[in-house]
Design a protein around this motif. Structure first.
Motif, PDB file in Angstrom:
ATOM      1  N   MET A   1      17.201   5.994  61.479  1.00 30.34           N
ATOM      2  CA  MET A   1      17.358   6.656  62.766  1.00 30.34           C
ATOM      3  C   MET A   1      18.823   6.697  63.180  1.00 30.34           C
ATOM      4  SD  MET A   1      15.870   5.669  66.501  1.00 30.34           S
ATOM      5  CE  MET A   1      17.048   4.353  66.745  1.00 30.34           C
ATOM      6  N   LEU A   2      19.521   5.568  63.046  1.00 33.52           N
ATOM      7  CA  LEU A   2      20.921   5.522  63.442  1.00 33.52           C
ATOM      8  C   LEU A   2      21.779   6.426  62.566  1.00 33.52           C
ATOM      9  CD1 LEU A   2      21.302   1.733  64.232  1.00 33.52           C
ATOM     10  CD2 LEU A   2      21.177   3.636  65.846  1.00 33.52           C
ATOM     11  N   ALA A   3      21.470   6.495  61.285  1.00 31.32           N
ATOM     12  CA  ALA A   3      22.220   7.379  60.398  1.00 31.32           C
ATOM     13  C   ALA A   3      21.995   8.841  60.771  1.00 31.32           C
ATOM     14  CB  ALA A   3      21.827   7.143  58.948  1.00 31.32           C
ATOM     15  N   GLY A   4      20.764   9.173  61.103  1.00 34.72           N
ATOM     16  CA  GLY A   4      20.468  10.544  61.520  1.00 34.72           C
ATOM     17  C   GLY A   4      21.167  10.907  62.806  1.00 34.72           C
ATOM     18  N   MET A   5      21.178   9.990  63.762  1.00 32.59           N
ATOM     19  CA  MET A   5      21.848  10.259  65.030  1.00 32.59           C
ATOM     20  C   MET A   5      23.360  10.307  64.857  1.00 32.59           C
ATOM     21  SD  MET A   5      19.514   8.334  67.814  1.00 32.59           S
ATOM     22  CE  MET A   5      20.317   9.181  69.158  1.00 32.59           C
ATOM     23  N   ALA A   6      23.893   9.499  63.942  1.00 34.35           N
ATOM     24  CA  ALA A   6      25.331   9.535  63.691  1.00 34.35           C
ATOM     25  C   ALA A   6      25.734  10.892  63.117  1.00 34.35           C
ATOM     26  CB  ALA A   6      25.730   8.416  62.737  1.00 34.35           C
ATOM     27  N   GLY A   7      24.894  11.443  62.271  1.00 33.55           N
ATOM     28  CA  GLY A   7      25.170  12.767  61.732  1.00 33.55           C
ATOM     29  C   GLY A   7      25.108  13.842  62.795  1.00 33.55           C
TER      30      GLY A   7
ATOM     31  N   GLY B   1      14.626  20.478  64.551  1.00 39.99           N
ATOM     32  CA  GLY B   1      14.946  20.452  63.119  1.00 39.99           C
ATOM     33  C   GLY B   1      15.578  19.134  62.707  1.00 39.99           C
ATOM     34  N   ALA B   2      16.470  18.639  63.534  1.00 42.90           N
ATOM     35  CA  ALA B   2      17.115  17.358  63.231  1.00 42.90           C
ATOM     36  C   ALA B   2      16.110  16.214  63.311  1.00 42.90           C
ATOM     37  CB  ALA B   2      18.264  17.119  64.200  1.00 42.90           C
ATOM     38  N   ALA B   3      15.256  16.246  64.316  1.00 41.13           N
ATOM     39  CA  ALA B   3      14.236  15.198  64.454  1.00 41.13           C
ATOM     40  C   ALA B   3      13.290  15.210  63.262  1.00 41.13           C
ATOM     41  CB  ALA B   3      13.458  15.394  65.752  1.00 41.13           C
ATOM     42  N   ARG B   4      12.901  16.388  62.835  1.00 42.63           N
ATOM     43  CA  ARG B   4      11.991  16.522  61.693  1.00 42.63           C
ATOM     44  C   ARG B   4      12.658  15.989  60.422  1.00 42.63           C
ATOM     45  NH1 ARG B   4       8.823  22.033  61.287  1.00 42.63           N
ATOM     46  NH2 ARG B   4       7.530  20.997  62.840  1.00 42.63           N
ATOM     47  N   ALA B   5      13.946  16.268  60.258  1.00 39.76           N
ATOM     48  CA  ALA B   5      14.649  15.798  59.058  1.00 39.76           C
ATOM     49  C   ALA B   5      14.721  14.273  59.028  1.00 39.76           C
ATOM     50  CB  ALA B   5      16.060  16.380  59.034  1.00 39.76           C
ATOM     51  N   VAL B   6      14.990  13.646  60.177  1.00 39.99           N
ATOM     52  CA  VAL B   6      15.074  12.195  60.209  1.00 39.99           C
ATOM     53  C   VAL B   6      13.695  11.576  59.993  1.00 39.99           C
ATOM     54  CG1 VAL B   6      15.602  10.204  61.680  1.00 39.99           C
ATOM     55  CG2 VAL B   6      17.127  12.173  61.642  1.00 39.99           C
TER      56      VAL B   6
END
Length: 82
Positions: free
Chosen positions: A8-14, A72-77
């Motif tokens: 989750m943190l990596a996805g949010m950092a991106g 889209g970002a939520a789905r990817a994470v």
């Protein structure tokens, strides 16, 4: 730190670097195709990207207006966690 939290943190950092770039690579999502988890996570990401995060009301209004941009970002994470 648990793996899911790291993901989750990596996805949010991106997303902090380029929130619009994440949605550029994902096809537009119809609201009927998303799950409750994806919608809630998209709202959380949108609230985190509100211009004034210190004011809860403004962050909530921003999330309400802009959460479809972050699906889209939520789905990817969430898919990365699976």
């Amino acid at each position: 730190m648990k793996t899911s939290r790291r993901t989750m943190l990596a996805g949010m950092a991106g997303l902090v670097a380029a929130p619009q770039a994440a949605s550029a690579f994902v096809a537009p999502v119809a609201t009927s195709d998303m799950t409750v988890a994806e919608e809630r996570y998209a709202r959380m990401i949108a609230a985190a990207h509100a211009p004034d995060v210190t004011c809860a009301r403004q962050a909530e209004r921003y999330a309400e207006a802009h959460w479809p941009d972050y699906v889209g970002a939520a789905r990817a994470v969430l898919n990365a966690r699976a």
